[in-house]
Design a protein around this motif. Structure first.
Motif, PDB file in Angstrom:
ATOM      1  N   ALA A  24      -4.455   2.408 -53.558  1.00 38.98           N
ATOM      2  CA  ALA A  24      -4.273   1.211 -54.143  1.00 38.98           C
ATOM      3  C   ALA A  24      -5.821   1.330 -55.368  1.00 38.98           C
ATOM      4  O   ALA A  24      -5.613   0.544 -56.553  1.00 38.98           O
ATOM      5  CB  ALA A  24      -3.968  -0.237 -54.814  1.00 38.98           C
ATOM      6  N   PHE A  73      -6.409   2.543 -58.889  1.00 39.88           N
ATOM      7  CA  PHE A  73      -6.355   1.680 -60.339  1.00 39.88           C
ATOM      8  C   PHE A  73      -6.868  -0.046 -60.000  1.00 39.88           C
ATOM      9  O   PHE A  73      -6.661  -0.685 -61.424  1.00 39.88           O
ATOM     10  CB  PHE A  73      -4.854   0.915 -59.915  1.00 39.88           C
ATOM     11  CG  PHE A  73      -4.057   2.128 -60.222  1.00 39.88           C
ATOM     12  CD1 PHE A  73      -3.770   3.098 -60.475  1.00 39.88           C
ATOM     13  CD2 PHE A  73      -3.828   3.247 -58.666  1.00 39.88           C
ATOM     14  CE1 PHE A  73      -2.932   4.276 -60.756  1.00 39.88           C
ATOM     15  CE2 PHE A  73      -2.962   4.565 -58.850  1.00 39.88           C
ATOM     16  CZ  PHE A  73      -2.686   4.827 -59.905  1.00 39.88           C
ATOM     17  N   PHE A 123       1.670   1.146 -56.486  1.00 41.32           N
ATOM     18  CA  PHE A 123       2.746   0.555 -57.118  1.00 41.32           C
ATOM     19  C   PHE A 123       2.104  -0.786 -57.315  1.00 41.32           C
ATOM     20  O   PHE A 123       1.346  -0.707 -58.490  1.00 41.32           O
ATOM     21  CB  PHE A 123       3.693   0.555 -56.614  1.00 41.32           C
ATOM     22  CG  PHE A 123       4.818  -0.315 -57.671  1.00 41.32           C
ATOM     23  CD1 PHE A 123       6.426   0.815 -57.927  1.00 41.32           C
ATOM     24  CD2 PHE A 123       4.852  -2.306 -56.956  1.00 41.32           C
ATOM     25  CE1 PHE A 123       6.821  -0.511 -58.713  1.00 41.32           C
ATOM     26  CE2 PHE A 123       5.875  -2.119 -57.808  1.00 41.32           C
ATOM     27  CZ  PHE A 123       7.022  -1.426 -58.647  1.00 41.32           C
ATOM     28  N   ALA A 124       1.484  -1.362 -56.740  1.00 41.58           N
ATOM     29  CA  ALA A 124       0.954  -2.374 -56.781  1.00 41.58           C
ATOM     30  C   ALA A 124       0.076  -2.471 -57.049  1.00 41.58           C
ATOM     31  O   ALA A 124      -1.110  -3.259 -57.725  1.00 41.58           O
ATOM     32  CB  ALA A 124       0.699  -3.060 -55.113  1.00 41.58           C
ATOM     33  N   TYR A 126      -1.365  -0.642 -59.158  1.00 38.19           N
ATOM     34  CA  TYR A 126      -1.804  -0.226 -60.864  1.00 38.19           C
ATOM     35  C   TYR A 126      -0.454  -1.310 -61.301  1.00 38.19           C
ATOM     36  O   TYR A 126      -1.524  -2.194 -62.180  1.00 38.19           O
ATOM     37  CB  TYR A 126      -0.151   0.670 -61.181  1.00 38.19           C
ATOM     38  CG  TYR A 126       0.926   0.282 -62.876  1.00 38.19           C
ATOM     39  CD1 TYR A 126      -0.950   1.651 -63.934  1.00 38.19           C
ATOM     40  CD2 TYR A 126       1.197   0.435 -62.845  1.00 38.19           C
ATOM     41  CE1 TYR A 126      -0.269   0.980 -65.104  1.00 38.19           C
ATOM     42  CE2 TYR A 126       2.113   0.070 -64.188  1.00 38.19           C
ATOM     43  CZ  TYR A 126       0.400   0.289 -65.466  1.00 38.19           C
ATOM     44  OH  TYR A 126       1.015   0.383 -66.732  1.00 38.19           O
ATOM     45  N   LEU A 127       0.145  -2.215 -60.765  1.00 35.78           N
ATOM     46  CA  LEU A 127       0.759  -3.742 -61.302  1.00 35.78           C
ATOM     47  C   LEU A 127      -0.734  -5.096 -61.603  1.00 35.78           C
ATOM     48  O   LEU A 127      -1.450  -5.405 -62.139  1.00 35.78           O
ATOM     49  CB  LEU A 127       1.632  -4.773 -60.544  1.00 35.78           C
ATOM     50  CG  LEU A 127       2.929  -3.489 -60.857  1.00 35.78           C
ATOM     51  CD1 LEU A 127       3.803  -4.424 -59.530  1.00 35.78           C
ATOM     52  CD2 LEU A 127       3.777  -3.717 -62.062  1.00 35.78           C
ATOM     53  N   ASP A 177       6.674  -2.127 -66.971  1.00 38.45           N
ATOM     54  CA  ASP A 177       5.373  -1.931 -66.285  1.00 38.45           C
ATOM     55  C   ASP A 177       5.464  -1.873 -64.550  1.00 38.45           C
ATOM     56  O   ASP A 177       5.213  -0.798 -64.494  1.00 38.45           O
ATOM     57  CB  ASP A 177       4.926  -3.410 -65.633  1.00 38.45           C
ATOM     58  CG  ASP A 177       4.304  -4.155 -67.309  1.00 38.45           C
ATOM     59  OD1 ASP A 177       4.101  -3.580 -68.182  1.00 38.45           O
ATOM     60  OD2 ASP A 177       4.842  -5.899 -67.738  1.00 38.45           O
ATOM     61  N   LEU A 178       7.047  -1.917 -64.384  1.00 40.34           N
ATOM     62  CA  LEU A 178       7.139  -1.242 -62.603  1.00 40.34           C
ATOM     63  C   LEU A 178       8.257  -0.263 -63.122  1.00 40.34           C
ATOM     64  O   LEU A 178       8.033   0.578 -62.469  1.00 40.34           O
ATOM     65  CB  LEU A 178       8.176  -2.494 -62.911  1.00 40.34           C
ATOM     66  CG  LEU A 178       8.667  -3.513 -62.556  1.00 40.34           C
ATOM     67  CD1 LEU A 178       9.322  -4.914 -62.227  1.00 40.34           C
ATOM     68  CD2 LEU A 178       7.084  -4.664 -62.083  1.00 40.34           C
ATOM     69  N   LYS A 232       6.126   1.966 -64.725  1.00 40.45           N
ATOM     70  CA  LYS A 232       5.225   3.071 -65.050  1.00 40.45           C
ATOM     71  C   LYS A 232       4.467   2.743 -63.529  1.00 40.45           C
ATOM     72  O   LYS A 232       4.205   3.772 -62.908  1.00 40.45           O
ATOM     73  CB  LYS A 232       4.246   2.379 -66.106  1.00 40.45           C
ATOM     74  CG  LYS A 232       3.463   3.729 -66.874  1.00 40.45           C
ATOM     75  CD  LYS A 232       3.059   2.844 -67.500  1.00 40.45           C
ATOM     76  CE  LYS A 232       1.979   4.272 -68.342  1.00 40.45           C
ATOM     77  NZ  LYS A 232       0.734   2.980 -69.395  1.00 40.45           N
ATOM     78  N   ALA A 233       4.731   1.984 -63.123  1.00 35.34           N
ATOM     79  CA  ALA A 233       4.237   1.695 -61.306  1.00 35.34           C
ATOM     80  C   ALA A 233       5.023   2.589 -60.582  1.00 35.34           C
ATOM     81  O   ALA A 233       4.252   3.296 -59.601  1.00 35.34           O
ATOM     82  CB  ALA A 233       4.286  -0.282 -61.050  1.00 35.34           C
ATOM     83  N   TYR A 262       3.538   6.243 -60.976  1.00 32.06           N
ATOM     84  CA  TYR A 262       2.272   6.119 -60.053  1.00 32.06           C
ATOM     85  C   TYR A 262       2.068   5.970 -59.007  1.00 32.06           C
ATOM     86  O   TYR A 262       1.278   6.698 -58.144  1.00 32.06           O
ATOM     87  CB  TYR A 262       1.123   4.469 -61.010  1.00 32.06           C
ATOM     88  CG  TYR A 262       0.612   5.061 -62.304  1.00 32.06           C
ATOM     89  CD1 TYR A 262      -0.252   6.069 -62.549  1.00 32.06           C
ATOM     90  CD2 TYR A 262       0.546   4.620 -63.519  1.00 32.06           C
ATOM     91  CE1 TYR A 262      -1.310   6.675 -63.554  1.00 32.06           C
ATOM     92  CE2 TYR A 262       0.002   4.329 -64.690  1.00 32.06           C
ATOM     93  CZ  TYR A 262      -0.727   5.890 -64.612  1.00 32.06           C
ATOM     94  OH  TYR A 262      -1.465   5.891 -65.753  1.00 32.06           O
ATOM     95  N   GLY A 263       3.445   5.289 -57.995  1.00 34.54           N
ATOM     96  CA  GLY A 263       4.117   5.640 -57.273  1.00 34.54           C
ATOM     97  C   GLY A 263       3.804   6.978 -56.258  1.00 34.54           C
ATOM     98  O   GLY A 263       3.436   7.126 -55.750  1.00 34.54           O
TER      99      GLY A 263
END
Ligand code: AMP
Length: 302
Positions: A36, A39, A240-241, A243-244, A256-257, A259-260, A263-264
């Motif tokens: 995390a 990000f 994931f978290a 990036y959000l 948004d999710l 793209k998360a 990235y995850g």
């Protein structure tokens, strides 16, 4: 917006078919927090014993992880030993020593209590609930879990599911939880319990994101060599978290999710290329950008 991450901080012993490594930094909060940190700023919550090696603590500090919520208790750090089969999607737990985790009651520092983005990393659902109870008004809550909790703490896990926005779970655990082999049916059954979204991880085969009326599927980054899959799920959840959190929004739309999820998957792919956190701790923006472009080209077809 900082992301609050709770989970285990562990010393791992890992056995693959070709290698055996002991006393590695592991744990769901360790992997997730470092992932995390690429990000967003991270507030970590967890516990270690007085034996926790200084270089491991420094690794968190070097990544800018806030350790105000990291308790150091008299005793030994949580220890876990895992063994992978030839197919590295299959692993067995050989040993778990709870140690300082046995009596742990997470206590959030005052500055963490207004957190908007929360990642309840893989620890017992009772501890996840205990953390959630201390957050004033959480904006978006992501949770991870594992087969053990489905076996031994289903009642508390169901309570968690009713209080979160998104569950991250792997394919076999989704089937175990819902008693459905078909992943779409399993995902839908999970959404019925509570979360608005579910991200089902399929190991080397990627990830499926579901809401009531939308879905997104992405393959895993194609890797020729996997050294140690430990922590891939935690890196996924952490990135994931993170990036959000970096979007600084109070509500997310499906794109948004999506793209998360990418990235995850990206952070998970770096993680499995080396033991412990060695695959992610020194990543550069250039490394991330390069692999992100590969994901982009993998999911475009015209
Ligand atoms: P993953 O490969 O993403 O499932 O996560 C692996 C990490 O989970 C390892 O570093 C372990 O230390 C940690 N772990 C294993 N069992 C547990 C458990 N019962 N509770 C919390 N963390 C665990």
């Amino acid at each position: 917006m900082s992301v609050l991450i709770v989970g285990s901080i562990a010393i791992d012993n890992i056995r693959t078919q070709t290698e055996q490594k002991d006393d590695l930094l592991g744990g769901s909060a360790s992997y997730a927090s470092v992932a995390a940190s690429f990000f967003d700023s991270v507030n970590m919550v967890g516990i270690v014993g007085t034996d926790f090696p200084k270089p491991y603590r420094e690794l968190f500090i070097n990544r800018g992880v806030n350790l105000e919520g990291l308790e150091v208790a008299e005793g030994k750090t949580f220890r876990w030993t895992g063994e992978y089969e030839v197919n590295m999607d299959n692993r067995r737990t050989l040993n778990t020593e709870l140690n300082v985790f046995e009596t742990y009651q997470p206590k959030l520092p005052q500055s963490y209590r207004s957190s908007q983005l929360i990642l309840l990393g893989n620890i017992s659902p009772a501890l996840q609930l205990h953390v959630l109870d201390q957050v004033d008004r959480p904006g978006f809550v992501v949770a991870d879990t594992m087969n053990l909790w489905i076996d031994v703490a289903l009642e508390d896990l169901n309570k968690v599911l009713k209080r979160i926005d998104l569950l991250v779970i792997n394919d076999s655990e989704a089937s175990q939880l819902t008693k459905k082999d078909n992943l779409i049916q399993a995902g839908r059954a999970i959404l019925q319990i509570g979360p608005k979204y579910v991200a089902i991880k399929k190991g080397a085969h990627g990830c499926l994101l579901l809401s009531q009326d939308q879905f997104f599927s992405v393959g895993a980054y194609p890797l020729e060599h996997v050294k140690d899959p430990t922590g891939a799920g935690d890196c996924f959840a952490g990135a994931f978290a993170g990036y959000l959190g970096s979007l600084e929004k109070s509500a997310f739309d499906f794109s948004d999710l999506k793209k998360a999820v990418v990235y995850g998957s990206l952070l998970a792919s770096f993680s499995v290329e080396a033991f412990s956190l060695d695959g992610i701790k020194d990543l550069t923006q250039k490394d991330l950008d390069r692999r992100f472009q590969v994901f982009r080209s993998m999911s475009h077809f015209d």
